[in-house]
Write a protein that holds these residues in place. Structure first.
Motif, PDB file in Angstrom:
ATOM      1  N   LYS A  26       0.827  -1.208   0.000  1.00  0.00           N
ATOM      2  CA  LYS A  26       0.000   0.000   0.000  1.00  0.00           C
ATOM      3  C   LYS A  26       0.860   1.256   0.000  1.00  0.00           C
ATOM      4  O   LYS A  26       0.622   2.184  -0.774  1.00  0.00           O
ATOM      5  N   LEU A 114      -6.467  -3.376  -4.800  1.00  0.00           N
ATOM      6  CA  LEU A 114      -6.353  -1.977  -4.385  1.00  0.00           C
ATOM      7  C   LEU A 114      -6.900  -1.116  -5.517  1.00  0.00           C
ATOM      8  O   LEU A 114      -6.175  -0.768  -6.433  1.00  0.00           O
ATOM      9  N   ILE A 119      -6.696   4.037  -1.423  1.00  0.00           N
ATOM     10  CA  ILE A 119      -6.430   2.719  -0.837  1.00  0.00           C
ATOM     11  C   ILE A 119      -6.784   2.743   0.616  1.00  0.00           C
ATOM     12  O   ILE A 119      -6.366   2.373   1.533  1.00  0.00           O
TER      13      ILE A 119
END
Length: 119
Positions: A26, A114, A119
């Motif tokens: 992420k 994602l 996100i």
């Protein structure tokens, strides 16, 4: 299926913790495009110091995700910045590294579901 990146190092340092791995990818997906933009602007403005700083910043992430060719190209960008090279010398390196990184990001987004940039 990871074709443009490899998470073996991430799993190794996380003791196979999927939450840690998810957090790493992420951060990579969120931060790296911004850093690439900073490198691009720095190249355009011939701001060697800024280019060096952002190239240096993304190297550990590229290494961690085994983006080896992109890492080599970013190292060359960093060396270009350090030596105060001419703009035309680095443009193709930046394009190539950026394309490789963008492919990895696209693949990571798909692999980890994602969807958004938030996100």
């Amino acid at each position: 299926m990871a074709l443009h990146y490899n998470l073996a190092k991430v799993y190794a340092i996380s003791d196979n913790d999927p939450d840690f791995v998810h957090q790493i990818v992420k951060v990579f997906v969120l931060d790296t495009p911004i850093d690439l933009d900073h490198i691009k602007v720095a190249i355009e403005e011939k701001n060697h110091q800024k280019c060096f700083e952002y190239a240096h910043k993304i190297k550990p992430s590229l290494d961690l995700l085994s983006l080896n060719i992109a890492l080599d190209e970013v190292i060359l960008i960093e060396l270009w910045a350090k030596s105060l090279g001419k703009k035309k010398e680095v443009i193709e390196l930046y394009r190539s590294a950026s394309e490789r990184i963008e492919k990895a990001i696209k693949e990571i987004k798909k692999d980890f579901n994602l969807k958004n940039s938030k996100i």
